[in-house]
Design a protein around this motif. Structure first.
Motif, PDB file in Angstrom:
ATOM      1  N   ASN A   1       5.620   2.275   7.165  1.00  0.00           N
ATOM      2  CA  ASN A   1       6.580   3.372   7.189  1.00  0.00           C
ATOM      3  C   ASN A   1       5.790   4.647   6.887  1.00  0.00           C
ATOM      4  OD1 ASN A   1       8.754   5.089   7.058  1.00  0.00           O
ATOM      5  ND2 ASN A   1       9.495   4.316   5.108  1.00  0.00           N
ATOM      6  N   ILE A   2       5.783   5.575   7.843  1.00  0.00           N
ATOM      7  CA  ILE A   2       5.058   6.836   7.674  1.00  0.00           C
ATOM      8  C   ILE A   2       6.083   7.959   7.661  1.00  0.00           C
ATOM      9  CG2 ILE A   2       3.334   8.381   8.636  1.00  0.00           C
ATOM     10  CD1 ILE A   2       2.075   5.893   9.932  1.00  0.00           C
ATOM     11  N   SER A   3       6.031   8.767   6.613  1.00  0.00           N
ATOM     12  CA  SER A   3       6.977   9.877   6.511  1.00  0.00           C
ATOM     13  C   SER A   3       6.223  11.190   6.292  1.00  0.00           C
ATOM     14  CB  SER A   3       7.973   9.636   5.371  1.00  0.00           C
ATOM     15  OG  SER A   3       7.300   9.415   4.153  1.00  0.00           O
TER      16      SER A   3
ATOM     17  N   ILE B   1       0.854  -1.191   0.000  1.00  0.00           N
ATOM     18  CA  ILE B   1       0.000   0.000   0.000  1.00  0.00           C
ATOM     19  C   ILE B   1       0.886   1.236   0.000  1.00  0.00           C
ATOM     20  CG2 ILE B   1      -1.679   1.318   1.345  1.00  0.00           C
ATOM     21  CD1 ILE B   1      -2.631  -1.344   2.521  1.00  0.00           C
ATOM     22  N   ALA B   2       0.521   2.212  -0.809  1.00  0.00           N
ATOM     23  CA  ALA B   2       1.176   3.524  -0.804  1.00  0.00           C
ATOM     24  C   ALA B   2       0.077   4.568  -0.965  1.00  0.00           C
ATOM     25  CB  ALA B   2       2.194   3.625  -1.925  1.00  0.00           C
ATOM     26  N   LEU B   3      -0.044   5.429   0.033  1.00  0.00           N
ATOM     27  CA  LEU B   3      -1.051   6.493  -0.057  1.00  0.00           C
ATOM     28  C   LEU B   3      -0.598   7.702   0.737  1.00  0.00           C
ATOM     29  CD1 LEU B   3      -2.938   6.494   2.822  1.00  0.00           C
ATOM     30  CD2 LEU B   3      -3.666   4.375   1.794  1.00  0.00           C
ATOM     31  N   SER B   4      -1.190   8.840   0.411  1.00  0.00           N
ATOM     32  CA  SER B   4      -0.889  10.100   1.098  1.00  0.00           C
ATOM     33  C   SER B   4      -2.159  10.606   1.773  1.00  0.00           C
ATOM     34  CB  SER B   4      -0.386  11.145   0.110  1.00  0.00           C
ATOM     35  OG  SER B   4       0.815  10.718  -0.478  1.00  0.00           O
ATOM     36  N   GLN B   5      -1.953  11.363   2.862  1.00  0.00           N
ATOM     37  CA  GLN B   5      -3.090  11.901   3.607  1.00  0.00           C
ATOM     38  C   GLN B   5      -2.676  13.219   4.242  1.00  0.00           C
ATOM     39  OE1 GLN B   5      -5.327   9.099   5.962  1.00  0.00           O
ATOM     40  NE2 GLN B   5      -5.538  10.574   7.617  1.00  0.00           N
TER      41      GLN B   5
ATOM     42  N   LEU C   1       2.110   7.127   3.620  1.00  0.00           N
ATOM     43  CA  LEU C   1       2.136   5.800   4.216  1.00  0.00           C
ATOM     44  C   LEU C   1       2.583   4.795   3.169  1.00  0.00           C
ATOM     45  CD1 LEU C   1       1.337   3.532   6.313  1.00  0.00           C
ATOM     46  CD2 LEU C   1      -0.898   3.566   5.205  1.00  0.00           C
ATOM     47  N   LYS C   2       3.564   3.990   3.531  1.00  0.00           N
ATOM     48  CA  LYS C   2       3.943   2.829   2.737  1.00  0.00           C
ATOM     49  C   LYS C   2       3.833   1.634   3.669  1.00  0.00           C
ATOM     50  CE  LYS C   2       6.989   5.011  -0.578  1.00  0.00           C
ATOM     51  NZ  LYS C   2       8.316   5.011  -1.193  1.00  0.00           N
ATOM     52  N   ALA C   3       3.069   0.629   3.242  1.00  0.00           N
ATOM     53  CA  ALA C   3       2.844  -0.533   4.102  1.00  0.00           C
ATOM     54  C   ALA C   3       2.876  -1.807   3.272  1.00  0.00           C
ATOM     55  CB  ALA C   3       1.503  -0.415   4.819  1.00  0.00           C
ATOM     56  N   THR C   4       3.421  -2.842   3.868  1.00  0.00           N
ATOM     57  CA  THR C   4       3.395  -4.175   3.292  1.00  0.00           C
ATOM     58  C   THR C   4       2.530  -5.024   4.214  1.00  0.00           C
ATOM     59  OG1 THR C   4       5.628  -3.841   2.436  1.00  0.00           O
ATOM     60  CG2 THR C   4       4.798  -6.095   2.479  1.00  0.00           C
ATOM     61  N   ILE C   5       1.491  -5.630   3.639  1.00  0.00           N
ATOM     62  CA  ILE C   5       0.512  -6.376   4.409  1.00  0.00           C
ATOM     63  C   ILE C   5       0.766  -7.878   4.210  1.00  0.00           C
ATOM     64  CG2 ILE C   5      -1.942  -6.715   4.866  1.00  0.00           C
ATOM     65  CD1 ILE C   5      -0.963  -3.785   5.156  1.00  0.00           C
ATOM     66  N   PHE C   6       0.877  -8.605   5.330  1.00  0.00           N
ATOM     67  CA  PHE C   6       1.081 -10.044   5.314  1.00  0.00           C
ATOM     68  C   PHE C   6      -0.072 -10.732   6.029  1.00  0.00           C
ATOM     69  CE2 PHE C   6       5.317  -8.177   5.274  1.00  0.00           C
ATOM     70  CZ  PHE C   6       5.920  -8.858   4.230  1.00  0.00           C
ATOM     71  N   GLU C   7      -0.396 -11.940   5.585  1.00  0.00           N
ATOM     72  CA  GLU C   7      -1.390 -12.768   6.269  1.00  0.00           C
ATOM     73  C   GLU C   7      -0.702 -14.027   6.763  1.00  0.00           C
ATOM     74  OE1 GLU C   7      -5.668 -14.954   5.481  1.00  0.00           O
ATOM     75  OE2 GLU C   7      -4.264 -14.793   3.828  1.00  0.00           O
ATOM     76  N   THR C   8      -1.036 -14.429   7.988  1.00  0.00           N
ATOM     77  CA  THR C   8      -0.522 -15.673   8.552  1.00  0.00           C
ATOM     78  C   THR C   8      -1.681 -16.638   8.703  1.00  0.00           C
ATOM     79  OG1 THR C   8       1.171 -14.462   9.780  1.00  0.00           O
ATOM     80  CG2 THR C   8       0.725 -16.703  10.488  1.00  0.00           C
ATOM     81  N   ARG C   9      -1.536 -17.820   8.120  1.00  0.00           N
ATOM     82  CA  ARG C   9      -2.534 -18.879   8.257  1.00  0.00           C
ATOM     83  C   ARG C   9      -1.854 -20.105   8.841  1.00  0.00           C
ATOM     84  NH1 ARG C   9      -7.440 -19.065   4.288  1.00  0.00           N
ATOM     85  NH2 ARG C   9      -7.720 -16.855   3.982  1.00  0.00           N
TER      86      ARG C   9
END
Length: 179
Positions: free
Chosen positions: A100-102, A15-19, A124-132
């Motif tokens: 990572n928020i800058s 995810i990469a987005l600005s706010q 915001l730059k985020a890497t989303i992981f799922e654990t099963r």
């Protein structure tokens, strides 16, 4: 075969987005006439995953160096609160996010005798992981005492070997000898 419950982690998305974050800051009863400098000395955030929603809550610590109505310098620190709720796929079991928020830009506007509006643009730059948790085979052992029976239903079996196969493997597969 032996089995064990094993956690498996997979990448869900990046995810990469600005706010923009805006807030009114009260500077005190002495008033404010001029801002000499405005900066941030850090961003803190906490990421939680509840009921299928990823929440990123945090604070931007803003430092203001300004002049009051008597032209006396003063210093004020205020925290700007923010909440980011990025869209992620539904139906995930357990989610972990590396974020990572800058700070992109920090602006101000004097809005009254003793108040300043601060606007912060963050990325915001985020890497989303799922654990099963899955049932996985951890060990396999053969029963050497039980002999395989030769298939006697066919008088002749034609086998076309691939490059790199050896006779021993083919003979073992069909319960026959290398000869």
């Amino acid at each position: 075969m032996s089995y064990k419950q094993t956690p498996l982690v997979r990448l869900v998305s990046d995810i990469a987005l600005s706010q923009s974050v805006k807030d009114e800051v009260k500077t005190g009863d002495s008033g404010i006439t001029k801002i000499i400098d405005l900066w941030s000395d850090g961003i803190n955030s906490i990421t939680t995953y509840e009921n299928g929603t990823l929440n990123i809550k945090g604070k931007i610590n803003c430092c203001i160096f300004a002049l009051d109505s008597d032209n006396i310098p003063f210093y004020v620190e205020r925290a700007l609160d923010f909440v980011i709720i990025p869209e992620i796929p539904q139906g995930l079991e357990s989610v972990n996010a590396h974020t990572n928020i800058s700070l992109i830009m920090l602006n101000f506007r004097i809005t009254g005798d003793n108040s300043v509006e601060i606007k912060a643009d963050i990325r915001l730059k985020a890497t989303i992981f799922e654990t099963r948790v899955c049932k996985a085979i951890t060990a396999v052992s053969g029963n050497e005492e039980r002999k395989r029976e030769k298939d006697k239903t066919a008088a002749l079996t034609l086998y076309y070997a691939d490059e790199g196969e050896n006779l021993w493997s083919i003979a073992r597969l069909y319960c026959t000898s290398v000869e």
